[in-house]
Design a protein around this motif. Structure first.
Motif, PDB file in Angstrom:
ATOM      1  N   THR A   1       0.899  -1.390  -0.166  1.00  0.00           N
ATOM      2  CA  THR A   1       0.073  -0.154   0.071  1.00  0.00           C
ATOM      3  C   THR A   1       0.826   1.520  -0.022  1.00  0.00           C
ATOM      4  N   LYS A   2       0.174   2.258  -0.109  1.00  0.00           N
ATOM      5  CA  LYS A   2       1.138   3.516  -0.282  1.00  0.00           C
ATOM      6  C   LYS A   2       1.957   3.984   1.347  1.00  0.00           C
ATOM      7  N   ARG A   3       1.293   3.667   2.186  1.00  0.00           N
ATOM      8  CA  ARG A   3       1.204   4.077   3.436  1.00  0.00           C
ATOM      9  C   ARG A   3       2.692   2.412   3.573  1.00  0.00           C
ATOM     10  N   GLU A   4       2.762   1.572   3.080  1.00  0.00           N
ATOM     11  CA  GLU A   4       3.871   0.712   3.238  1.00  0.00           C
ATOM     12  C   GLU A   4       4.495   1.007   2.298  1.00  0.00           C
ATOM     13  N   MET A   5       4.739   1.908   1.648  1.00  0.00           N
ATOM     14  CA  MET A   5       5.980   1.649   0.793  1.00  0.00           C
ATOM     15  C   MET A   5       6.226   2.976   1.165  1.00  0.00           C
ATOM     16  N   GLN A   6       5.382   4.358   1.971  1.00  0.00           N
ATOM     17  CA  GLN A   6       6.105   4.668   2.398  1.00  0.00           C
ATOM     18  C   GLN A   6       7.373   4.414   4.068  1.00  0.00           C
ATOM     19  N   VAL A   7       6.773   3.575   4.315  1.00  0.00           N
ATOM     20  CA  VAL A   7       7.723   2.839   5.899  1.00  0.00           C
ATOM     21  C   VAL A   7       8.807   2.410   5.324  1.00  0.00           C
ATOM     22  N   VAL A   8       8.872   1.252   3.783  1.00  0.00           N
ATOM     23  CA  VAL A   8       9.923   0.967   3.279  1.00  0.00           C
ATOM     24  C   VAL A   8      10.972   2.078   2.562  1.00  0.00           C
ATOM     25  N   LYS A   9      10.359   2.977   2.204  1.00  0.00           N
ATOM     26  CA  LYS A   9      11.714   4.132   2.662  1.00  0.00           C
ATOM     27  C   LYS A   9      12.173   4.793   3.388  1.00  0.00           C
ATOM     28  N   LEU A  10      11.239   4.997   4.594  1.00  0.00           N
ATOM     29  CA  LEU A  10      12.056   5.191   5.241  1.00  0.00           C
ATOM     30  C   LEU A  10      12.687   4.491   6.547  1.00  0.00           C
ATOM     31  N   ILE A  11      13.187   3.016   6.299  1.00  0.00           N
ATOM     32  CA  ILE A  11      14.106   1.940   6.428  1.00  0.00           C
ATOM     33  C   ILE A  11      14.664   1.969   5.744  1.00  0.00           C
ATOM     34  N   GLN A  12      14.685   2.152   4.437  1.00  0.00           N
ATOM     35  CA  GLN A  12      15.655   2.185   3.329  1.00  0.00           C
ATOM     36  C   GLN A  12      16.863   3.286   3.499  1.00  0.00           C
ATOM     37  N   ASP A  13      16.262   4.575   3.768  1.00  0.00           N
ATOM     38  CA  ASP A  13      17.109   5.671   4.743  1.00  0.00           C
ATOM     39  C   ASP A  13      17.493   5.574   5.680  1.00  0.00           C
ATOM     40  N   GLY A  14      17.839   4.358   6.382  1.00  0.00           N
ATOM     41  CA  GLY A  14      18.192   4.772   7.870  1.00  0.00           C
ATOM     42  C   GLY A  14      18.062   5.108   8.988  1.00  0.00           C
ATOM     43  N   PHE A  15      16.373   5.681   8.933  1.00  0.00           N
ATOM     44  CA  PHE A  15      15.467   5.567   9.998  1.00  0.00           C
ATOM     45  C   PHE A  15      15.461   4.306  11.416  1.00  0.00           C
ATOM     46  N   PRO A  16      15.679   4.606  12.101  1.00  0.00           N
ATOM     47  CA  PRO A  16      14.616   3.920  13.567  1.00  0.00           C
ATOM     48  C   PRO A  16      13.493   3.801  13.454  1.00  0.00           C
ATOM     49  N   ASN A  17      12.598   2.558  14.367  1.00  0.00           N
ATOM     50  CA  ASN A  17      11.357   3.036  14.254  1.00  0.00           C
ATOM     51  C   ASN A  17      10.639   4.172  15.257  1.00  0.00           C
ATOM     52  N   GLU A  18      11.478   4.619  15.914  1.00  0.00           N
ATOM     53  CA  GLU A  18      10.700   5.855  16.721  1.00  0.00           C
ATOM     54  C   GLU A  18      10.845   7.094  15.898  1.00  0.00           C
ATOM     55  N   GLU A  19      11.982   7.293  14.451  1.00  0.00           N
ATOM     56  CA  GLU A  19      11.616   8.533  14.254  1.00  0.00           C
ATOM     57  C   GLU A  19      11.194   7.998  12.985  1.00  0.00           C
ATOM     58  N   ILE A  20      10.973   6.723  12.544  1.00  0.00           N
ATOM     59  CA  ILE A  20      10.179   6.740  10.972  1.00  0.00           C
ATOM     60  C   ILE A  20       8.586   6.828  11.659  1.00  0.00           C
ATOM     61  N   ALA A  21       7.977   6.091  13.083  1.00  0.00           N
ATOM     62  CA  ALA A  21       6.673   6.860  13.619  1.00  0.00           C
ATOM     63  C   ALA A  21       6.150   8.162  13.868  1.00  0.00           C
ATOM     64  N   ALA A  22       7.623   9.133  14.702  1.00  0.00           N
ATOM     65  CA  ALA A  22       6.981  10.517  14.946  1.00  0.00           C
ATOM     66  C   ALA A  22       6.662  10.711  13.193  1.00  0.00           C
ATOM     67  N   LYS A  23       7.590  10.634  11.817  1.00  0.00           N
ATOM     68  CA  LYS A  23       7.915  11.204  10.846  1.00  0.00           C
ATOM     69  C   LYS A  23       6.269  10.889  10.027  1.00  0.00           C
ATOM     70  N   LEU A  24       5.775   9.738  10.254  1.00  0.00           N
ATOM     71  CA  LEU A  24       4.548   9.308   9.917  1.00  0.00           C
ATOM     72  C   LEU A  24       3.340   9.699  10.748  1.00  0.00           C
ATOM     73  N   GLN A  25       3.460  10.311  12.115  1.00  0.00           N
ATOM     74  CA  GLN A  25       2.488  10.563  12.553  1.00  0.00           C
ATOM     75  C   GLN A  25       2.045   9.602  13.297  1.00  0.00           C
ATOM     76  N   ILE A  26       2.188   8.652  13.576  1.00  0.00           N
ATOM     77  CA  ILE A  26       1.509   7.245  14.307  1.00  0.00           C
ATOM     78  C   ILE A  26       2.322   6.122  15.409  1.00  0.00           C
ATOM     79  N   LYS A  27       1.502   5.596  16.021  1.00  0.00           N
ATOM     80  CA  LYS A  27       1.910   5.042  17.032  1.00  0.00           C
ATOM     81  C   LYS A  27       2.747   4.044  16.452  1.00  0.00           C
ATOM     82  N   LEU A  28       3.699   3.501  17.349  1.00  0.00           N
ATOM     83  CA  LEU A  28       4.887   2.856  17.613  1.00  0.00           C
ATOM     84  C   LEU A  28       4.134   0.959  17.443  1.00  0.00           C
ATOM     85  N   SER A  29       3.149   1.043  18.032  1.00  0.00           N
ATOM     86  CA  SER A  29       3.102  -0.294  17.587  1.00  0.00           C
ATOM     87  C   SER A  29       2.147  -0.240  15.914  1.00  0.00           C
TER      88      SER A  29
END
Length: 208
Positions: free
Chosen positions: A154-182
């Motif tokens: 999905t579009k959201r899943e691709m956003q997550v993949v791209k941020l992982i690819q850019d080396g961001f840890p989960n906490e920063e990814i969650a903050a960037k996407l404004q979603i809960k860590l869970s």
């Protein structure tokens, strides 16, 4: 006049490309840079001239103040906003990275591996200058395979993949996407299932 911008943090490589371009084409080197911080000044210069034909050759890995290795993505986006198409010239030539660079998120118009020769790069520059896209022929199948694999996300899943690819840890990814860590962890679990990965390391292997 045909003008070329070279963005790569290896001075000798830029020199080699410049020499080949000067001897084998009617392109001239308009500007060179080794870091993302030099790009605003180049873009300002672009705004002061007749654009004619300008193409940028960009390495994915260029210097920047932060530790993000793939600052070339940002360079491509900045150049695109200034009306300059980019050809990525990189030693990182996996299907995942080609798919990323050619996606609408980054917006490169061409991709050539540094394992190729200067003629291939010149072919890419000329093709992109004509308003077309170019992917090095022997890399097309890997690019298409990865594009097909990512199409199940999905579009959201691709956003997550791209941020992982850019080396961001989960906490920063969650903050960037404004979603809960869970919630993010649920997305990551779905991504693993969809593209056949065991964990983050195996996902990163696919993305390299």
């Amino acid at each position: 006049m045909k003008k070329l911008i070279l963005i790569d943090d290896h001075k000798m490589l830029r020199k080699g490309i410049s020499s080949y371009i000067a001897e084998n084409s009617d392109w001239t080197i308009f500007a060179e840079a080794e870091s993302i911080e030099e790009l605003p000044a180049i873009i300002k210069k672009i705004g002061e001239i007749e654009k004619d034909q300008i193409v940028a050759v960009v390495d994915i890995q260029i210097k920047g103040k932060d530790e993000n290795a793939f600052r070339g993505f940002e360079a491509v986006r900045l150049l695109a906003r200034a009306g300059v198409p980019s050809v990525i010239f990189s030693s990182h030539d996996s299907g995942a990275l080609i798919e990323r660079t050619m996606s609408s998120d980054v917006g490169a118009k061409g991709f050539v591996s540094k394992l190729s020769d200067e003629k291939m790069l010149l072919d890419a520059i000329n093709t992109v200058a004509e308003g077309k896209s170019f992917v090095q022929p022997d890399l097309v199948s890997a690019f298409m395979e990865m594009a097909s694999l990512f199409s199940v996300l999905t579009k959201r899943e691709m956003q997550v993949v791209k941020l992982i690819q850019d080396g961001f840890p989960n906490e920063e990814i969650a903050a960037k996407l404004q979603i809960k860590l869970s919630t993010l962890e649920n997305y990551i679990s779905l991504i693993y299932d969809k593209i056949g990965c065991r964990d983050r390391n195996s996902l990163l292997e696919k993305l390299r």
